[in-house]
Design an enzyme around this catalytic site. Structure first.
Site, PDB file in Angstrom:
ATOM      1  N   GLU A 112       7.383  -0.531   8.439  1.00 34.70           N
ATOM      2  CA  GLU A 112       6.250   0.384   8.645  1.00 34.70           C
ATOM      3  C   GLU A 112       4.943  -0.396   8.784  1.00 34.70           C
ATOM      4  OE1 GLU A 112       4.932   2.941   9.427  1.00 34.70           O
ATOM      5  OE2 GLU A 112       5.786   4.773   8.612  1.00 34.70           O
ATOM      6  N   ASP A 113       3.982   0.208   9.456  1.00 31.19           N
ATOM      7  CA  ASP A 113       2.673  -0.430   9.564  1.00 31.19           C
ATOM      8  C   ASP A 113       1.834  -0.206   8.310  1.00 31.19           C
ATOM      9  OD1 ASP A 113       2.429   2.303  10.095  1.00 31.19           O
ATOM     10  OD2 ASP A 113       1.201   2.067  11.885  1.00 31.19           O
ATOM     11  N   ASP A 116       0.191   5.477   3.675  1.00 29.69           N
ATOM     12  CA  ASP A 116      -1.070   6.119   3.315  1.00 29.69           C
ATOM     13  C   ASP A 116      -0.745   7.212   2.284  1.00 29.69           C
ATOM     14  OD1 ASP A 116      -3.877   6.555   3.760  1.00 29.69           O
ATOM     15  OD2 ASP A 116      -3.392   8.218   5.071  1.00 29.69           O
ATOM     16  N   PHE A 165     -10.474   3.355   7.081  1.00 35.21           N
ATOM     17  CA  PHE A 165      -9.614   3.453   8.261  1.00 35.21           C
ATOM     18  C   PHE A 165      -9.521   2.087   8.921  1.00 35.21           C
ATOM     19  CE2 PHE A 165      -7.918   4.634  12.336  1.00 35.21           C
ATOM     20  CZ  PHE A 165      -6.951   5.546  11.939  1.00 35.21           C
ATOM     21  N   ARG A 178      -4.882  -1.421  19.149  1.00 37.15           N
ATOM     22  CA  ARG A 178      -3.626  -2.014  18.655  1.00 37.15           C
ATOM     23  C   ARG A 178      -3.550  -3.502  18.955  1.00 37.15           C
ATOM     24  NH1 ARG A 178      -0.191   2.351  17.345  1.00 37.15           N
ATOM     25  NH2 ARG A 178      -0.354   4.169  18.672  1.00 37.15           N
TER      26      ARG A 178
HETATM   27  P1  IMP Z   1       1.231   8.757   5.717  1.00 37.94           P
HETATM   28  O1  IMP Z   1       2.292   9.733   6.099  1.00 37.94           O
HETATM   29  O2  IMP Z   1      -0.018   9.451   5.210  1.00 37.94           O
HETATM   30  O3  IMP Z   1       1.703   7.694   4.760  1.00 37.94           O
HETATM   31  O4  IMP Z   1       0.706   8.112   7.056  1.00 37.94           O
HETATM   32  C1  IMP Z   1       1.279   7.052   7.643  1.00 37.94           C
HETATM   33  C2  IMP Z   1       0.821   6.902   9.067  1.00 37.94           C
HETATM   34  O5  IMP Z   1      -0.540   7.323   9.269  1.00 37.94           O
HETATM   35  C3  IMP Z   1       0.844   5.447   9.418  1.00 37.94           C
HETATM   36  O6  IMP Z   1       2.136   5.040   9.843  1.00 37.94           O
HETATM   37  C4  IMP Z   1      -0.208   5.362  10.492  1.00 37.94           C
HETATM   38  O7  IMP Z   1       0.351   5.677  11.743  1.00 37.94           O
HETATM   39  C5  IMP Z   1      -1.223   6.407  10.104  1.00 37.94           C
HETATM   40  N1  IMP Z   1      -2.339   5.820   9.347  1.00 37.94           N
HETATM   41  C6  IMP Z   1      -2.648   6.011   8.054  1.00 37.94           C
HETATM   42  N2  IMP Z   1      -3.741   5.333   7.694  1.00 37.94           N
HETATM   43  C7  IMP Z   1      -4.133   4.652   8.797  1.00 37.94           C
HETATM   44  C8  IMP Z   1      -5.233   3.732   9.067  1.00 37.94           C
HETATM   45  O8  IMP Z   1      -6.063   3.371   8.226  1.00 37.94           O
HETATM   46  N3  IMP Z   1      -5.294   3.259  10.335  1.00 37.94           N
HETATM   47  C9  IMP Z   1      -4.406   3.590  11.321  1.00 37.94           C
HETATM   48  N4  IMP Z   1      -3.370   4.438  11.105  1.00 37.94           N
HETATM   49  C10 IMP Z   1      -3.248   4.967   9.848  1.00 37.94           C
HETATM   50 MG    MG Z   2       3.084   4.617  11.505  1.00 34.97          MG
END
Ligand code: IMP
Ligand code: MG
Length: 196
Positions: A112-113, A116, A165, A178
């Site tokens: 995963e990247d 959050d 962010f 990206r």
């Molecule tokens: P989660 O479901 O809230 O954990 O969100 C995960 C996804 O939200 C990540 O895989 C990203 O695609 C996107 N995301 C969350 N925070 C960021 C950020 O700071 N920058 C860019 N993408 C983010």
């Molecule tokens: Mg993602």
């Protein structure tokens, strides 16, 4: 007098001008990815390892990570989309592209990247556990622990980041940024026009 800095992309290019500050340099990322590669080598030695990258944010990370891993392994890709605002995850996850291969009996490592709220990963781990892999773990480049809404276990992290962010090294805002080689903080006026 010629300003040498004027030839650098950071002052020439809108992409770089939208960066508030660099949080993690390209060199720091490469060092950490090499370290993760060594840990994965040890953990999965002699195992049937399958790396699963979540598109699109993880493509840059998996491209480097798979080359930092020296044991034989395969890769597969999954595409998801979460409905809602650009900078906040809603917890509603839609599978746009499923895996090509079954994962039953295999050692699956989700790449995963960023984690959050944790909703995306909670959904994906539940989905994949039901397919009976031999093991299922997660490696994420970034973690925003202060934002967590659901518990995620069994994961390895490259870096913890503050609640800001971030963009670059695969992470986007509105599909852009990206290709930045580092992780940077996006200027708030880019996603909140009028907030300067
Ligand atoms: P989660 O479901 O809230 O954990 O969100 C995960 C996804 O939200 C990540 O895989 C990203 O695609 C996107 N995301 C969350 N925070 C960021 C950020 O700071 N920058 C860019 N993408 C983010
Ligand atoms: Mg993602």
């Amino acid at each position: 007098m010629v300003n040498e800095k004027a030839t650098e992309p950071c002052v020439q290019n809108q992409l770089y001008r939208d960066v508030e500050r660099v949080l993690i340099s390209a060199e720091e990322i490469q060092d950490r990815v090499r370290g993760l590669g060594r840990q994965i080598d040890e953990r999965y030695a002699d195992k049937d390892l399958l790396l699963i990258a979540v598109l699109k944010g993880s493509v840059v990370f998996i491209a480097d990570l798979m080359r930092a891993i020296t044991i034989p392994h395969e890769v597969d890709f999954l595409a998801t989309s979460s409905y809602g605002a650009y900078t906040a995850s809603t917890g509603i996850v839609r599978i746009l592209k499923d895996l090509n291969e079954p994962i039953a009996g295999r050692h699956a490592l989700l790449v995963e990247d960023i984690i959050d709220s944790g909703h995306t990963l909670a959904y994906l781990t539940q989905l994949f556990r039901a397919r009976n892999p031999a093991s299922l773990e997660v490696v994420t480049l970034l973690d925003k622990p202060t934002r967590r809404e659901v518990d995620i276990d069994l994961f390895w992290t490259g870096f913890s980041v503050p609640d800001e962010f971030v963009i670059g090294y695969g992470l986007d805002f509105n599909q852009k940024y990206r290709n930045l080689p580092y992780i940077g903080v996006l200027k708030s006026e880019v996603y909140q026009p009028g907030s300067e």
